[in-house]
Design an enzyme around this catalytic site. Sequence first.
Site, PDB file in Angstrom:
ATOM      1  N   GLU A  79       1.128  -6.197  12.671  1.00 38.25           N
ATOM      2  CA  GLU A  79       0.180  -6.632  13.625  1.00 38.25           C
ATOM      3  C   GLU A  79      -0.054  -7.801  13.747  1.00 38.25           C
ATOM      4  O   GLU A  79      -0.590  -8.782  14.209  1.00 38.25           O
ATOM      5  CB  GLU A  79      -1.060  -5.276  13.174  1.00 38.25           C
ATOM      6  CG  GLU A  79      -1.541  -5.695  14.560  1.00 38.25           C
ATOM      7  CD  GLU A  79      -2.990  -4.637  14.264  1.00 38.25           C
ATOM      8  OE1 GLU A  79      -3.135  -3.647  12.785  1.00 38.25           O
ATOM      9  OE2 GLU A  79      -4.143  -4.200  15.085  1.00 38.25           O
TER      10      GLU A  79
ATOM     11  N   ARG B  56       0.886  -1.314  -0.533  1.00 37.88           N
ATOM     12  CA  ARG B  56       0.083  -0.207  -0.117  1.00 37.88           C
ATOM     13  C   ARG B  56       1.147   1.324  -0.269  1.00 37.88           C
ATOM     14  O   ARG B  56       0.235   2.328  -0.901  1.00 37.88           O
ATOM     15  CB  ARG B  56      -0.969  -0.458   0.903  1.00 37.88           C
ATOM     16  CG  ARG B  56      -2.266  -0.957   0.630  1.00 37.88           C
ATOM     17  CD  ARG B  56      -3.117  -0.986   2.522  1.00 37.88           C
ATOM     18  NE  ARG B  56      -2.400  -2.691   2.832  1.00 37.88           N
ATOM     19  CZ  ARG B  56      -2.912  -2.947   4.460  1.00 37.88           C
ATOM     20  NH1 ARG B  56      -3.761  -1.608   4.401  1.00 37.88           N
ATOM     21  NH2 ARG B  56      -2.618  -3.500   4.835  1.00 37.88           N
TER      22      ARG B  56
HETATM   23  O1  PRP Z   1       2.897  -1.251  11.764  1.00 39.25           O
HETATM   24  P1  PRP Z   1       3.009  -2.375  11.449  1.00 39.25           P
HETATM   25  O2  PRP Z   1       2.571  -2.674  12.496  1.00 39.25           O
HETATM   26  O3  PRP Z   1       4.302  -2.492  10.645  1.00 39.25           O
HETATM   27  O4  PRP Z   1       1.539  -2.226  10.214  1.00 39.25           O
HETATM   28  C1  PRP Z   1       1.980  -1.252   9.165  1.00 39.25           C
HETATM   29  C2  PRP Z   1       1.962  -2.087   7.936  1.00 39.25           C
HETATM   30  O5  PRP Z   1       0.926  -3.067   7.868  1.00 39.25           O
HETATM   31  C3  PRP Z   1       0.279  -3.137   6.244  1.00 39.25           C
HETATM   32  O6  PRP Z   1       1.064  -2.815   5.395  1.00 39.25           O
HETATM   33  P2  PRP Z   1       1.532  -5.445   4.607  1.00 39.25           P
HETATM   34  O7  PRP Z   1       2.543  -5.741   5.403  1.00 39.25           O
HETATM   35  O8  PRP Z   1       0.220  -5.766   5.905  1.00 39.25           O
HETATM   36  O9  PRP Z   1       1.139  -5.630   3.344  1.00 39.25           O
HETATM   37  P3  PRP Z   1       0.161  -5.061   2.889  1.00 39.25           P
HETATM   38  O10 PRP Z   1       0.191  -3.280   2.589  1.00 39.25           O
HETATM   39  O11 PRP Z   1       0.984  -5.619   1.351  1.00 39.25           O
HETATM   40  O12 PRP Z   1      -1.080  -4.763   2.487  1.00 39.25           O
HETATM   41  C4  PRP Z   1       0.476  -1.605   6.303  1.00 39.25           C
HETATM   42  O13 PRP Z   1      -0.018  -0.874   4.871  1.00 39.25           O
HETATM   43  C5  PRP Z   1       1.361  -0.922   6.864  1.00 39.25           C
HETATM   44  O14 PRP Z   1       2.958  -1.203   5.731  1.00 39.25           O
HETATM   45  N1  ADE Z   2      -5.504  -3.002  11.056  1.00 36.30           N
HETATM   46  C1  ADE Z   2      -4.609  -2.994  10.049  1.00 36.30           C
HETATM   47  N2  ADE Z   2      -5.654  -3.260   9.285  1.00 36.30           N
HETATM   48  C2  ADE Z   2      -4.660  -1.732   7.935  1.00 36.30           C
HETATM   49  N3  ADE Z   2      -3.721  -2.503   7.998  1.00 36.30           N
HETATM   50  C3  ADE Z   2      -2.326  -2.437   8.349  1.00 36.30           C
HETATM   51  N4  ADE Z   2      -1.623  -2.990   9.183  1.00 36.30           N
HETATM   52  C4  ADE Z   2      -0.833  -3.193  10.029  1.00 36.30           C
HETATM   53  N5  ADE Z   2      -2.894  -2.665  11.119  1.00 36.30           N
HETATM   54  C5  ADE Z   2      -4.080  -2.779   9.541  1.00 36.30           C
END
Ligand code: PRP
Ligand code: ADE
Length: 185
Positions: free
Chosen positions: A110, A73
């Site tokens: 998370e 994202r």
């Molecule tokens: O602060 P954190 O606990 O590290 O979580 C935040 C991250 O989690 C999600 O990415 P994700 O790794 O799920 O990948 P995505 O964007 O491909 O869904 C979001 O886009 C952040 O990059």
């Molecule tokens: N609760 C949440 N919703 C969307 N993106 C996330 N990345 C980590 N935690 C998330």
Amino acid sequence: MTVRDQPGPGLDAALALIADVPDFPEPGILFKDITPLLGDHVALTAVIDALAAAGRDAEGRPVVDKVLGMESRGFILGAPVALALGVGFVPVRKAGKLPRATYAVSYSLEYAEATLEIHQDALAPGDRVLLVDDVLATGGTAKATMELVAECGATVHGIAMLMELSFLPGRDSLGDADLTTLLTV
Ligand SMILES: O=P(O)(O)OC[C@H]1O[C@H](OP(=O)(O)OP(=O)(O)O)[C@H](O)[C@@H]1O
Ligand SMILES: Nc1ncnc2[nH]cnc12
């Protein structure tokens, strides 16, 4: 750490488009779905403008050399922020996706564990970079990316996030980095 709210025309309406999805991708997680916001041109424009402000000085001049986006994202938001600032974009990718020599850092988020990588030649020593992503949750992703920037010999000018989950200690892991969040939930 400085937190700057960036209110602007249409920004509140844009942020209201973020949807809550309970128990995704696993029970107990309240997932913040930004796809309705991305699908609205006016909302997306307001958000990109507000995030790009974190890479400008008080007169509105760009002060960063590169924008980094974290997969996936962070790619969607980071690339248009780079265009708005008139600088290049650097993808920080999950393990095994970048084809040339990389630096790598493993971390927890998370609802998962992962490894992030950056091409070793993506940044020049001394580059000032802006990190862009959608969600600051545990802070694991942002902290790992800061470590990758340091390994490249570059400097984090700031971190621009669409939203911060205040019930998680994400900001505590970012030291004195200049953090901009458009929305705290
Ligand atoms: O602060 P954190 O606990 O590290 O979580 C935040 C991250 O989690 C999600 O990415 P994700 O790794 O799920 O990948 P995505 O964007 O491909 O869904 C979001 O886009 C952040 O990059
Ligand atoms: N609760 C949440 N919703 C969307 N993106 C996330 N990345 C980590 N935690 C998330």
